[in-house]
Scaffold this active site. Structure first.
Site, PDB file in Angstrom:
ATOM      1  N   HIS A 233      21.455 -87.245 -10.699  1.00 51.85           N
ATOM      2  CA  HIS A 233      22.216 -86.180 -11.371  1.00 51.85           C
ATOM      3  C   HIS A 233      22.912 -86.658 -12.649  1.00 51.85           C
ATOM      4  O   HIS A 233      23.093 -85.880 -13.583  1.00 51.85           O
ATOM      5  CB  HIS A 233      23.236 -85.539 -10.415  1.00 51.85           C
ATOM      6  CG  HIS A 233      24.328 -86.444  -9.951  1.00 51.85           C
ATOM      7  ND1 HIS A 233      24.143 -87.361  -8.945  1.00 51.85           N
ATOM      8  CD2 HIS A 233      25.624 -86.572 -10.333  1.00 51.85           C
ATOM      9  CE1 HIS A 233      25.278 -88.005  -8.717  1.00 51.85           C
ATOM     10  NE2 HIS A 233      26.189 -87.552  -9.558  1.00 51.85           N
ATOM     11  N   LYS A 237      23.650 -90.452 -18.324  1.00 49.69           N
ATOM     12  CA  LYS A 237      24.751 -91.307 -18.788  1.00 49.69           C
ATOM     13  C   LYS A 237      24.266 -92.623 -19.391  1.00 49.69           C
ATOM     14  O   LYS A 237      25.027 -93.307 -20.077  1.00 49.69           O
ATOM     15  CB  LYS A 237      25.698 -91.617 -17.623  1.00 49.69           C
ATOM     16  CG  LYS A 237      26.582 -90.455 -17.214  1.00 49.69           C
ATOM     17  CD  LYS A 237      27.498 -90.855 -16.075  1.00 49.69           C
ATOM     18  CE  LYS A 237      28.430 -89.710 -15.675  1.00 49.69           C
ATOM     19  NZ  LYS A 237      29.296 -90.095 -14.533  1.00 49.69           N
ATOM     20  N   HIS A 262      25.096 -85.681 -21.535  1.00 49.08           N
ATOM     21  CA  HIS A 262      24.307 -86.382 -20.508  1.00 49.08           C
ATOM     22  C   HIS A 262      23.503 -85.418 -19.643  1.00 49.08           C
ATOM     23  O   HIS A 262      22.465 -85.794 -19.098  1.00 49.08           O
ATOM     24  CB  HIS A 262      25.210 -87.273 -19.639  1.00 49.08           C
ATOM     25  CG  HIS A 262      25.922 -86.566 -18.535  1.00 49.08           C
ATOM     26  ND1 HIS A 262      27.146 -85.941 -18.707  1.00 49.08           N
ATOM     27  CD2 HIS A 262      25.592 -86.379 -17.221  1.00 49.08           C
ATOM     28  CE1 HIS A 262      27.535 -85.424 -17.554  1.00 49.08           C
ATOM     29  NE2 HIS A 262      26.624 -85.666 -16.637  1.00 49.08           N
ATOM     30  N   HIS A 288      24.308 -79.327 -12.782  1.00 50.26           N
ATOM     31  CA  HIS A 288      25.379 -79.611 -11.822  1.00 50.26           C
ATOM     32  C   HIS A 288      26.780 -79.538 -12.434  1.00 50.26           C
ATOM     33  O   HIS A 288      27.777 -79.632 -11.715  1.00 50.26           O
ATOM     34  CB  HIS A 288      25.158 -80.961 -11.125  1.00 50.26           C
ATOM     35  CG  HIS A 288      25.419 -82.171 -11.983  1.00 50.26           C
ATOM     36  ND1 HIS A 288      24.588 -82.564 -13.000  1.00 50.26           N
ATOM     37  CD2 HIS A 288      26.431 -83.073 -11.960  1.00 50.26           C
ATOM     38  CE1 HIS A 288      25.063 -83.666 -13.559  1.00 50.26           C
ATOM     39  NE2 HIS A 288      26.185 -83.989 -12.951  1.00 50.26           N
ATOM     40  N   HIS A 289      26.868 -79.337 -13.770  1.00 49.02           N
ATOM     41  CA  HIS A 289      28.173 -79.111 -14.398  1.00 49.02           C
ATOM     42  C   HIS A 289      28.360 -77.653 -14.837  1.00 49.02           C
ATOM     43  O   HIS A 289      29.349 -77.333 -15.498  1.00 49.02           O
ATOM     44  CB  HIS A 289      28.351 -80.040 -15.601  1.00 49.02           C
ATOM     45  CG  HIS A 289      28.641 -81.459 -15.212  1.00 49.02           C
ATOM     46  ND1 HIS A 289      29.793 -81.834 -14.556  1.00 49.02           N
ATOM     47  CD2 HIS A 289      27.898 -82.592 -15.378  1.00 49.02           C
ATOM     48  CE1 HIS A 289      29.770 -83.147 -14.341  1.00 49.02           C
ATOM     49  NE2 HIS A 289      28.626 -83.622 -14.826  1.00 49.02           N
ATOM     50  N   ASP A 317      29.398 -83.404  -5.594  1.00 45.47           N
ATOM     51  CA  ASP A 317      29.737 -84.413  -6.601  1.00 45.47           C
ATOM     52  C   ASP A 317      31.238 -84.385  -6.890  1.00 45.47           C
ATOM     53  O   ASP A 317      31.887 -85.442  -6.977  1.00 45.47           O
ATOM     54  CB  ASP A 317      28.935 -84.160  -7.881  1.00 45.47           C
ATOM     55  CG  ASP A 317      29.123 -85.259  -8.922  1.00 45.47           C
ATOM     56  OD1 ASP A 317      29.198 -86.442  -8.530  1.00 45.47           O
ATOM     57  OD2 ASP A 317      29.179 -84.945 -10.124  1.00 45.47           O
TER      58      ASP A 317
END
Length: 374
Positions: A233, A237, A262, A288-289, A317
């Site tokens: 995920h 980064k 990222h 996922h953000h 997360d």
């Protein structure tokens, strides 16, 4: 069936029909669980037995394990234990009229299940390279004689030599898949290590994600796909400068924008793969953000426009981030996390997933303890 109690012996044409029917299914089956069921059923039907257990050897633990035993759960025994262990060690077939009169017999399984083993036949399962993979154990002959014969040994040995090749192909494929999964986990750890995370963060998020997926009604297979894909995920980064990634103080607007990149970087790294695991990982990396209320990044998606995989990993997360020590903060208490999740339900997070998470919190805490950083 004779006397209403026994089954008739198989005629030659009936036996051949059973062998051909099962062999056709077995050679086309690529799922280990279903393959073991087919092979055990073949052994049972060919020998007119009440049960058949197919024991496979686990080199890592030096055990024999039976994923499929009719009407029973998985069983594991030392590779030298019992009748199965004896045949595995000697590679010689064994036929016994009454198991309880043989000192090698382990009766603990009978005691546990309330079953009564009487006649037993055990034969080695050997591949073309003459390597033993495990053993067939058939239990309780159902014909009037109630005893397994040398013909039973001969026919089942012959059939098992054909099916061993199919079994080996599936086992080899599973080993390759496990190797691929290990590589994915290691790649996921690379992204986390650069931002001062531990490898256990990756493991925890993976296990949390699988548990939440199952509670959300996904199949075991799809939940496992999420478990394997989720470590990637934050793979994006790897492209974020260390000075920004590990800055102890507040980020500037430009630095925060760089961090947000990222998500798209990870997606671009993964999106062109044709493997389902990496396709799932690409979706998770990008989404996922995102937030349920549409105020997330990178695309400002909202509600069910966010893929379920992304919504699941978003919850777990954040949970792991809050519940763990980080360079810039101490772990939050569980009560504080519950309060935060309750407040953010329907805002940051999918409300249904939050309800499921809180309802099954004990399961997530058990995973946290199992993979604790300390």
């Amino acid at each position: 069936m004779s006397n209403g109690r026994f089954k008739e012996k198989l005629e030659s044409d009936e036996l051949l029909e059973i062998i051909f029917d099962y062999a056709a299914e077995i050679t086309l089956e690529h799922n280990l669980d279903r393959l073991l069921i087919l092979m055990a059923n073949m052994g049972r039907d060919m020998t007119v037995a009440e049960r058949c257990i197919l024991w496979l050897y686990d080199e890592r633990t030096d055990e024999l394990w039976a994923k499929v035993a009719h009407s029973m759960d998985e069983v594991r025994i030392p590779s030298k234990a019992g009748l199965a262990g004896y045949v595995f060690q000697t590679t010689k077939p064994l036929v016994i009229e009454d198991a309880y009169e043989d000192e090698r017999f382990r009766s603990d399984v009978d005691v546990k299940t309330g079953y009564r083993t009487k006649s037993v036949m055990v034969i080695p399962l050997i591949n073309k390279q003459n390597k033993i993979l495990g053993v067939y154990q058939v239990i309780n002959k159902l014909t009037e004689e109630e005893v397994f014969t040398e013909q039973d040994v001969k026919y089942l040995s012959l059939a098992s030599s054909y099916t061993a090749q199919a079994l080996e192909a599936v086992l080899m494929n599973i080993e390759m898949e496990e190797a691929q999964k290990e590589i994915i986990f290691k790649m996921g750890e690379i992204g986390e290590v650069r931002s001062k995370e531990t490898g256990n963060h990756v493991k925890r998020v993976a296990e949390y994600a699988k548990l939440l997926a199952i509670k959300a009604g996904l199949s075991e297979e799809e939940a496992d796909l999420i478990r394997v894909a989720s470590p990637m995920h934050d793979i994006g980064k790897v492209a974020i400068p260390d000075a920004i990634l590990n800055k102890p103080g507040r980020l500037s607007k430009e630095e925060y924008t760089a961090i947000q990149a990222h998500s798209n970087i990870g997606y671009d790294l993964l999106k062109n793969s044709n493997r389902s695991i990496l396709q799932g990982a690409a979706v998770i990396a990008k989404q996922h953000h995102e937030r349920w209320d549409g105020r997330g990044y990178p695309d400002g998606l909202s509600g069910e426009d966010i893929h379920l995989y992304g919504r699941i990993v978003s919850v777990v997360d954040v949970f792991d981030a809050l519940a763990s020590d980080r360079p810039y903060k101490k772990a939050w208490s569980i009560n504080r996390i519950i309060t935060h999740f309750t407040k953010e339900k329907g805002k940051q997070f999918d409300p249904v997933l939050i309800d499921l998470f809180l309802k099954h919190l004990d399961g997530f805490l058990a995973i946290k303890e199992q993979y604790d950083d300390h």
